[in-house]
Motif scaffolding. Structure first.
Motif, PDB file in Angstrom:
ATOM      1  N   ASN A   1       3.990   9.993  -7.153  1.00  0.00           N
ATOM      2  CA  ASN A   1       5.317  10.351  -8.210  1.00  0.00           C
ATOM      3  C   ASN A   1       4.723  10.603  -9.445  1.00  0.00           C
ATOM      4  O   ASN A   1       5.158  11.613 -10.239  1.00  0.00           O
ATOM      5  CB  ASN A   1       6.135   9.138  -8.390  1.00  0.00           C
ATOM      6  N   GLY A   2       3.553   9.951  -9.936  1.00  0.00           N
ATOM      7  CA  GLY A   2       2.841  10.231 -11.298  1.00  0.00           C
ATOM      8  C   GLY A   2       2.145  11.567 -11.013  1.00  0.00           C
ATOM      9  O   GLY A   2       2.138  12.419 -12.245  1.00  0.00           O
ATOM     10  N   GLN A   3       1.606  11.862 -10.061  1.00  0.00           N
ATOM     11  CA  GLN A   3       0.947  13.434 -10.076  1.00  0.00           C
ATOM     12  C   GLN A   3       2.229  14.628  -9.652  1.00  0.00           C
ATOM     13  O   GLN A   3       1.791  15.643  -9.977  1.00  0.00           O
ATOM     14  CB  GLN A   3      -0.159  13.483  -8.788  1.00  0.00           C
ATOM     15  N   LYS A   4       3.257  14.179  -9.197  1.00  0.00           N
ATOM     16  CA  LYS A   4       4.179  15.009  -8.601  1.00  0.00           C
ATOM     17  C   LYS A   4       3.773  16.194  -7.707  1.00  0.00           C
ATOM     18  O   LYS A   4       4.181  17.315  -7.864  1.00  0.00           O
ATOM     19  CB  LYS A   4       4.574  15.888  -9.978  1.00  0.00           C
ATOM     20  N   PHE A   5       2.832  15.540  -6.887  1.00  0.00           N
ATOM     21  CA  PHE A   5       2.103  16.418  -5.816  1.00  0.00           C
ATOM     22  C   PHE A   5       1.526  15.813  -4.805  1.00  0.00           C
ATOM     23  O   PHE A   5       0.951  14.531  -5.234  1.00  0.00           O
ATOM     24  CB  PHE A   5       1.098  17.260  -6.400  1.00  0.00           C
ATOM     25  N   ILE A   6       1.657  16.247  -3.603  1.00  0.00           N
ATOM     26  CA  ILE A   6       1.051  15.667  -2.570  1.00  0.00           C
ATOM     27  C   ILE A   6       0.581  16.793  -1.576  1.00  0.00           C
ATOM     28  O   ILE A   6       1.429  17.791  -1.382  1.00  0.00           O
ATOM     29  CB  ILE A   6       1.666  14.353  -1.670  1.00  0.00           C
TER      30      ILE A   6
ATOM     31  N   ASN B   1       0.813  -1.196   0.116  1.00  0.00           N
ATOM     32  CA  ASN B   1       0.094   0.057   0.108  1.00  0.00           C
ATOM     33  C   ASN B   1       0.886   1.223   0.100  1.00  0.00           C
ATOM     34  O   ASN B   1       0.654   2.127  -0.653  1.00  0.00           O
ATOM     35  CB  ASN B   1      -0.816  -0.002   1.208  1.00  0.00           C
ATOM     36  N   ILE B   2       1.931   1.334   0.700  1.00  0.00           N
ATOM     37  CA  ILE B   2       2.963   2.313   0.770  1.00  0.00           C
ATOM     38  C   ILE B   2       3.516   2.685  -0.469  1.00  0.00           C
ATOM     39  O   ILE B   2       3.644   3.888  -1.119  1.00  0.00           O
ATOM     40  CB  ILE B   2       4.057   2.315   1.959  1.00  0.00           C
ATOM     41  N   ASN B   3       3.909   1.640  -1.078  1.00  0.00           N
ATOM     42  CA  ASN B   3       4.396   1.772  -2.455  1.00  0.00           C
ATOM     43  C   ASN B   3       3.487   2.038  -3.595  1.00  0.00           C
ATOM     44  O   ASN B   3       3.742   3.144  -4.443  1.00  0.00           O
ATOM     45  CB  ASN B   3       5.054   0.278  -3.104  1.00  0.00           C
ATOM     46  N   GLN B   4       2.236   1.779  -3.369  1.00  0.00           N
ATOM     47  CA  GLN B   4       1.080   2.243  -4.412  1.00  0.00           C
ATOM     48  C   GLN B   4       1.023   3.957  -4.108  1.00  0.00           C
ATOM     49  O   GLN B   4       0.761   4.684  -5.030  1.00  0.00           O
ATOM     50  CB  GLN B   4      -0.365   1.507  -4.167  1.00  0.00           C
ATOM     51  N   VAL B   5       0.816   4.295  -2.918  1.00  0.00           N
ATOM     52  CA  VAL B   5       0.670   5.622  -2.642  1.00  0.00           C
ATOM     53  C   VAL B   5       1.967   6.454  -3.008  1.00  0.00           C
ATOM     54  O   VAL B   5       1.718   7.480  -3.899  1.00  0.00           O
ATOM     55  CB  VAL B   5       0.591   5.859  -1.045  1.00  0.00           C
ATOM     56  N   ALA B   6       3.074   6.021  -3.051  1.00  0.00           N
ATOM     57  CA  ALA B   6       4.101   6.504  -3.463  1.00  0.00           C
ATOM     58  C   ALA B   6       4.139   6.625  -5.101  1.00  0.00           C
ATOM     59  O   ALA B   6       4.602   7.720  -5.626  1.00  0.00           O
ATOM     60  CB  ALA B   6       5.538   5.724  -3.100  1.00  0.00           C
ATOM     61  N   LYS B   7       3.562   5.767  -5.623  1.00  0.00           N
ATOM     62  CA  LYS B   7       3.555   5.699  -7.181  1.00  0.00           C
ATOM     63  C   LYS B   7       2.536   6.756  -7.590  1.00  0.00           C
ATOM     64  O   LYS B   7       2.800   7.504  -8.604  1.00  0.00           O
ATOM     65  CB  LYS B   7       3.142   4.105  -7.439  1.00  0.00           C
ATOM     66  N   ILE B   8       1.457   6.895  -7.080  1.00  0.00           N
ATOM     67  CA  ILE B   8       0.531   7.750  -7.389  1.00  0.00           C
ATOM     68  C   ILE B   8       0.997   9.405  -7.182  1.00  0.00           C
ATOM     69  O   ILE B   8       0.916   9.991  -7.900  1.00  0.00           O
ATOM     70  CB  ILE B   8      -0.781   7.736  -6.391  1.00  0.00           C
TER      71      ILE B   8
ATOM     72  N   LEU C   1       0.606  14.428   3.191  1.00  0.00           N
ATOM     73  CA  LEU C   1       1.806  14.193   3.355  1.00  0.00           C
ATOM     74  C   LEU C   1       2.103  14.149   4.927  1.00  0.00           C
ATOM     75  O   LEU C   1       2.763  13.047   5.388  1.00  0.00           O
ATOM     76  CB  LEU C   1       2.705  15.215   3.187  1.00  0.00           C
ATOM     77  N   LYS C   2       1.373  14.863   5.811  1.00  0.00           N
ATOM     78  CA  LYS C   2       1.581  14.598   7.340  1.00  0.00           C
ATOM     79  C   LYS C   2       0.971  13.235   7.842  1.00  0.00           C
ATOM     80  O   LYS C   2       1.653  12.549   8.497  1.00  0.00           O
ATOM     81  CB  LYS C   2       0.910  15.910   7.986  1.00  0.00           C
ATOM     82  N   ASN C   3      -0.236  12.899   7.189  1.00  0.00           N
ATOM     83  CA  ASN C   3      -0.726  11.600   7.440  1.00  0.00           C
ATOM     84  C   ASN C   3       0.070  10.744   7.132  1.00  0.00           C
ATOM     85  O   ASN C   3       0.094   9.698   7.875  1.00  0.00           O
ATOM     86  CB  ASN C   3      -2.281  11.720   6.962  1.00  0.00           C
ATOM     87  N   PHE C   4       0.645  10.572   5.862  1.00  0.00           N
ATOM     88  CA  PHE C   4       1.361   9.572   5.392  1.00  0.00           C
ATOM     89  C   PHE C   4       2.740   9.441   6.223  1.00  0.00           C
ATOM     90  O   PHE C   4       2.836   8.242   6.616  1.00  0.00           O
ATOM     91  CB  PHE C   4       1.775   9.848   3.802  1.00  0.00           C
ATOM     92  N   SER C   5       3.215  10.434   6.597  1.00  0.00           N
ATOM     93  CA  SER C   5       4.423  10.356   7.357  1.00  0.00           C
ATOM     94  C   SER C   5       4.273   9.971   8.843  1.00  0.00           C
ATOM     95  O   SER C   5       5.004   9.064   9.384  1.00  0.00           O
ATOM     96  CB  SER C   5       5.123  11.906   7.547  1.00  0.00           C
ATOM     97  N   ASN C   6       2.951  10.158   9.339  1.00  0.00           N
ATOM     98  CA  ASN C   6       2.503   9.653  10.810  1.00  0.00           C
ATOM     99  C   ASN C   6       2.448   8.228  10.681  1.00  0.00           C
ATOM    100  O   ASN C   6       2.647   7.416  11.504  1.00  0.00           O
ATOM    101  CB  ASN C   6       1.149  10.249  11.260  1.00  0.00           C
ATOM    102  N   GLN C   7       1.751   7.692   9.506  1.00  0.00           N
ATOM    103  CA  GLN C   7       1.509   6.192   9.312  1.00  0.00           C
ATOM    104  C   GLN C   7       2.862   5.528   9.236  1.00  0.00           C
ATOM    105  O   GLN C   7       3.183   4.495   9.711  1.00  0.00           O
ATOM    106  CB  GLN C   7       0.723   6.194   8.184  1.00  0.00           C
TER     107      GLN C   7
END
Length: 116
Positions: A76-81, A67-74, A86-92
């Protein structure tokens, strides 16, 4: 290893039946129950359950990492978060790192118990 010695013990018949029922429930032999109990080893059934638990935990972390890799791929594709995402992802990620560290400590203890 050849088992040559025989030890006879006397117990009440009802206790022997209780022990045999316990062994049947745990899917182990009476000899295994007695030897492992005397030597302070984990019973074979408990050992199998621990190994199954470890495998289940490992599979869970593989799913999380996917799941982490899928979020990273998205991202990277959008070039934006977004900042909130980003804070939620970092906390997770931090929480997963803490859980993984605790799990590894627990596994080390379990492995040491399994090798007895």
């Amino acid at each position: 290893m050849v088992k040559e010695d025989l030890i006879k013990i006397r117990i009440e018949k009802f206790k022997k039946e209780d022990w045999k029922k316990f062994c049947l429930d745990k899917n182990i032999s009476l000899t295994s129950l007695i030897v492992n109990s005397v030597e302070g080893k984990i019973l074979e059934n408990d050992r199998r359950q621990i190994i199954a638990f470890i495998e289940k935990q490992d599979n869970l972390f593989v799913k999380i990492e996917t799941n982490i890799n899928q979020v990273a791929k998205i991202v990277n594709g959008q070039k934006f978060i977004g900042e909130i995402e980003l804070k939620n992802f970092s906390n997770q990620l931090s929480e997963i790192a803490i859980i993984k560290k605790k799990q590894n400590e627990m596994f080390e203890k379990l492995y040491s118990m399994l090798t007895k």
